[in-house]
Design an enzyme around this catalytic site. Sequence first.
Site, short mmCIF file in Angstrom:
data_model
loop_
_atom_site.label_atom_id
_atom_site.label_comp_id
_atom_site.label_asym_id
_atom_site.label_seq_id
_atom_site.Cartn_x
_atom_site.Cartn_y
_atom_site.Cartn_z
N LYS A 1 -8.53 13.55 4.52
CA LYS A 1 -7.63 12.40 4.44
C LYS A 1 -6.63 12.51 5.58
CE LYS A 1 -6.66 13.73 0.29
NZ LYS A 1 -6.87 12.57 -0.55
N ARG A 2 -5.88 11.47 5.80
CA ARG A 2 -4.83 11.48 6.80
C ARG A 2 -3.88 12.64 6.55
NH1 ARG A 2 0.00 8.54 6.65
NH2 ARG A 2 -0.74 7.47 4.78
N LYS B 1 0.57 14.19 1.07
CA LYS B 1 -0.80 14.48 0.64
C LYS B 1 -1.02 15.97 0.41
CE LYS B 1 -2.62 10.35 2.94
NZ LYS B 1 -3.18 9.61 1.80
N HIS C 1 0.80 -1.23 0.00
CA HIS C 1 0.00 0.00 0.00
C HIS C 1 0.83 1.27 0.00
CE1 HIS C 1 -4.12 -1.55 0.54
NE2 HIS C 1 -3.57 -2.53 1.25
N LYS D 1 -14.85 7.95 -3.62
CA LYS D 1 -16.10 8.24 -2.91
C LYS D 1 -16.64 9.61 -3.30
CE LYS D 1 -14.08 5.61 0.82
NZ LYS D 1 -13.09 5.75 1.89
N THR E 1 -8.75 6.23 -1.94
CA THR E 1 -10.14 5.80 -2.14
C THR E 1 -11.11 6.95 -1.86
OG1 THR E 1 -10.17 4.92 0.13
CG2 THR E 1 -9.75 3.35 -1.66
#
Length: 829
Positions: free
Chosen positions: A563-564, A569, A372, A675, A671
């Site tokens: 998100k985290r 990110k 991952h 969504k 993901t």
Amino acid sequence: MTTVARITSAAKRKNVKSAPSAPPLKQAIIDHLKLTLAHDPSIATRHDWWHCLSLAVRDRLVTHMIDTQATHFSKKTRRVYYLSMEYLMGRMLVNNMHNTELYDEAREAIESLGLDWDEIIEEEVDMGLGNGGLGRLAACFLDSLATLDLPAVGYGIYYEFGLFKQDFSNGHQVEHPDSWKKFGTPWEIVRPEYTQHIKLYGRVEQVFDSTGDYREEWVDTKTIEGVPYDIPITGYDTKTVNFLRLWSSRSSEDFDLDEFNKGDYVEAVREKAIGETISKVLYPNDRTENGKELRLVQQYFFVTCSLHDIIRRFQTSFTDWEDFPKQVAIQLNDTHPAIAVVELMRILVDEERLDWNYAWKLTTQTFAYTNHTLLPEALERWSVPLFEKVLPRHLNIIYGINNQLMDTVEAKWPGDNAMKRNVSIIEECHPKMVRMAHLAVVASHTVNGVAAIHSELLKTRLFPTFDALYPGKFTNKTNGITPRRWLLACNRELSALITSKIGSSWTKNLDDLRKLEKYADNKSFQKAYMDIKYANKVALAEVIKKDCGIEVDPSALFDVQIKRLHEYKRQHLSLLHILHLYRKLLNNPDLDIVPRVFIFGAKAAPGYYLAKTIIKAINAVGEVINNDERIQGKLKVAFLPNYRVSLAARIIPAADLSEQISTAGKEASGTGNMKLALNGALTIGTLDGANIEIKEEVGDDNIFIFGMDVDEVAALDEKGYNPVDVYNADPNLKAIVDWLGSNYFASGEPGVLKPLKDSLLEGGDPFKALADFDAYCKSQEEVDVAFRDKSRWARMAILNTARVGKFSSDRTISEYAKEIWKLKPVKVK
């Protein structure tokens, strides 16, 4: 006789009358209130009613779960066992009611009792069993496995506390215990009869057995118990109910009566406290040696409990070990459970007395591994001294596996020690380290990435030598999400609109959403679609007002990044853009821009201090912007605290713009992007992870792509990236970065935001935020233009919903089942 065997035996008896049908749901709720909780309706609280409704729904699930397990047992079914450190399940009730088609009946029952449906539903707390995308993916996969009638068991840890409950104090993240099990949960089923006893620590002794053969024996160990709790996992529109088995740790010696009688009450329960620590909290801080040790113990604890449980189940029907890989498929969800490889070898060699080579053959035929991450620092490594202390026998086995690996490398590349160093499970540094990802790759028959580009980069960048050593071992399985949770349950109005136009088949075949394409230009459908979006935005605005104290305009563009919190990110890139817009408005308050609400949701790991600084920076900037009357409310910044599944279910249906702006080559898949697109949010993103495949599906005209791609990032690194040059070349960017790093936004805490500026300049801007800044701002200008054209935006949103059917977890799991697990559906009647 096992429980399943007793069920099967009973089912075979002739002339057995069928069990009486379950009482109507309303009566079952009242019965549980009186007989389970011992409450009179007149004094019942909202939590009591929620608990009883959940128990009434669970009754139906358990009936099907018993039938499912009996069917699997009688047919001696091959199963997949999914090993994951986390499962981000969220709330269970609404999803279970949708999957079992009890939602309408349940709502009618609750409202007929004079209760407010929404208030009752809100009583449920999110299960604290996961953190980010890894755990949520596992939860989606469990849903799809059951929906597709695939025999499966999930295994994990029954954490007493979740990651943490997040709050903000003066803009700083504050972590509180997430005591989600404080009042118990109606979904758990304890299975004390399957308690496992596991060994830790000790030492290895060389002995000769009764036949004169030399072997190694693990002695002087400490014993911990693992007690299993099952959570029923129901499929949608099927009788299949699989289960998630979670292990809770217990000391084998709960109470020292001698110490208690001496008056040393703390020492009397010391062993009990130590034993329970293992399953106490998800992801303990591993910046300390004790934290590292606890993490390794956690991982071993859950995999050894799970493997012994798997073997117990196998041995109820089979005696020949040759059948083991025919009946058992084990999937490692990332590197956390990789120690399972070594534990299975230990069980087969030490406990079952199998030959090493035969045991290794069985092991490599059983395991598959999902990677991952492409971040080298995220690939788990444990020090050899730590292994020597906690799992000495396993360290010896790892050396044995590594010796085999070195022989394989020598055979392919004779005399090439560089190749050996590259692939070795043992990293030769100080101290020596065990590379768990290497172990997982070597021991698995299949290794998969989770997006097309990620899987390609696994072969070309992360594990090129392994790809050369094991041709064909690496493959791709692009991630997916369950549409039952992420559209049917979280966006009921949009689901109803879709069903009214194309029928309900999309809930199990998401590609059927393509039928919506013909409505993309239909003005009536556009209005209905966007009216639902606006209503969802109104609802989210109420949440923002309640949780953040900020009033926002639902007609503004809702720009969402949830998100985290991690540098790759690039939440800080979004922050730079916010400051860019703010600065433009301060220089021209009448500037014509689309009003925006920037919505963030993220938790930073407790020991990740720069990520926590980014949270502080977003909150500090937001505090100034939200109270600056000069910009006439054109910008708002809301950082919703304690991001979780149930909050995501509020945010996602209301989002207009989906921020997927990671540095190209760093995000494995994502993901959240799926969504949000499914619910009609347009993506602004880099060519990273699943963004590339989303672009291919929705079309170039319905997504906003910017920035460097993977090859351009690599070329920049090879050339030598100096963010200071970018900073000095752009006066606007320089002003923004200096502004952020000053005390302007945090005057009461001088220097608190300087580490963020330092990371962008002196720290080398490792994730290229400055390099992509200009392209990002230009892409955001395109967003501004598109949002002004209401018909164009509606069309783009509808086409996003219509064209993301590929990203159903049903498709992903079908590919795993067919190509990796060789698993066939088993219908339960």
